[in-house]
Scaffold this motif. Structure first.
Motif, short mmCIF file in Angstrom:
data_model
loop_
_atom_site.label_atom_id
_atom_site.label_comp_id
_atom_site.label_asym_id
_atom_site.label_seq_id
_atom_site.Cartn_x
_atom_site.Cartn_y
_atom_site.Cartn_z
N GLU A 111 48.41 -15.27 59.24
CA GLU A 111 49.71 -14.99 59.83
C GLU A 111 49.80 -15.45 61.27
OE1 GLU A 111 52.44 -13.91 58.20
OE2 GLU A 111 51.16 -14.13 56.44
N ASN A 133 52.66 -18.17 62.10
CA ASN A 133 53.72 -17.74 63.01
C ASN A 133 53.53 -18.26 64.44
OD1 ASN A 133 55.24 -16.17 61.11
ND2 ASN A 133 53.57 -14.69 61.14
N LYS A 170 51.30 -17.75 66.67
CA LYS A 170 50.80 -16.82 67.68
C LYS A 170 49.50 -17.35 68.28
CE LYS A 170 54.04 -13.79 66.85
NZ LYS A 170 55.15 -13.62 67.83
N SER A 211 52.79 -21.27 54.66
CA SER A 211 53.61 -22.00 55.63
C SER A 211 54.47 -23.09 54.99
CB SER A 211 52.71 -22.64 56.69
OG SER A 211 51.91 -23.66 56.11
#
Length: 289
Positions: free
Chosen positions: A78, A82, A84, A102
């Motif tokens: 994740e 995303n 991050k 994704s």
């Protein structure tokens, strides 16, 4: 009054200039390149392995680099999907999960030369266990459920031999990490365990496991495994810088030697999505994807 207006105007001009000059500097100071890794070993070991690599990448990229630990395998997926983090150390299965999650928007850059022919081992401390078939009716531990070398591929090879873990074993456990699997087998909590061969070899070399009590009963055929992956939105020039940085690591330099040894690598080589099609097929066959 005119004097006051001139003073106010001058102050406003200074403020605008300050913002114009300092804002880019502040942004540059805040720019951080974040990397993470699947937590397949203890947090202290992961941090130890990451430290010199972080320093090396800072020198190559010219920005601050930080290692960002995650709580579990799913969190690493994740985090990259995303955006991050900028760079993630994935196992083959976690890469496949990120690629699917994704919609194909992650790119594997490099892998260790060893990852072209990676293996898993099954270990035991039970003197009655000689083969995989002898594990039937026993307690057996995998690593994380999302681990390639600690779960997916060992499970796949068991199924190839007609051994369904949930039906054949008395209990299926998940230790969460390779070193934890060794500990579970060594302590007798389980009679068998499957893990990454490089972690096993490292424990043996460092004499962290008593091989007179804990031994390998089966080594799997080879498969593709770990890689360093980025999001497809990363600029091509930065992707190339990263790739070149890893490919330039050499045991001939003190820095390169330290990093490669900690990463358990002889060298890094380019990789591609197609290398992990076999793992994707295994995951779908095992109904894990």
């Amino acid at each position: 009054m005119n004097f006051q207006r001139r003073i106010t105007s001058a102050l406003l001009t200074c403020a605008v200039l300050a913002i114009t000059v300092l804002a880019p500097l502040a942004h540059a100071q805040q720019a951080v390149f974040r990397i993470t890794a699947i937590p397949d070993e203890s947090p202290t070991e992961l941090a130890r392995k990451a430290a010199p690599l972080v320093k090396y990448l800072e020198s190559k990229l010219g920005v601050k680099v930080e290692f960002t630990p995650v709580t579990d395998y799913a969190a690493s997926v994740e985090a990259l999907v995303n955006k991050k983090v900028d760079l993630a150390w994935f196992g083959g299965f976690t890469f496949v999960q990120a690629h699917v999650r994704s919609g194909g928007k992650v790119i594997p850059l490099v892998q260790r030369e060893e990852d072209e022919k990676f293996r898993s081992v099954f270990i035991t401390s039970d003197p009655t266990v000689k083969t995989l078939a002898d594990l039937k009716g026993k307690d057996v531990s995998f690593g994380s459920q999302s681990s390639t070398s600690g779960h997916l591929m060992p499970r796949s090879f068991l199924l190839d031999q007609g051994i369904n873990p949930e039906k054949a074993f008395r209990r299926v456990a998940y230790s969460g990490a390779h070193d934890a699997t060794i500990a579970a087998v060594a302590s007798g909590k389980v009679q068998g365990g499957a893990l990454n061969i490089s972690v096993w070899d490292k424990f043996v070399a460092d004499k962290k496991v008593d091989t007179s009590k804990v031994r390998v009963i089966y080594t799997t055929p080879p498969y593709y495994d770990y890689n360093w992956t980025v999001h497809a939105d990363m600029p091509a020039a930065l992707r190339q810088k990263l790739t070149d940085a890893f490919l330039s690591l050499s045991p001939a330099t003190p820095e390169g030697k330290q990093i490669l040894e900690l990463q358990r690598a002889t060298k890094f080589v380019p990789t591609k999505v197609e290398n992990y099609k076999g793992i994707e097929s295994a995951a779908r066959s095992a109904e894990l994807l």
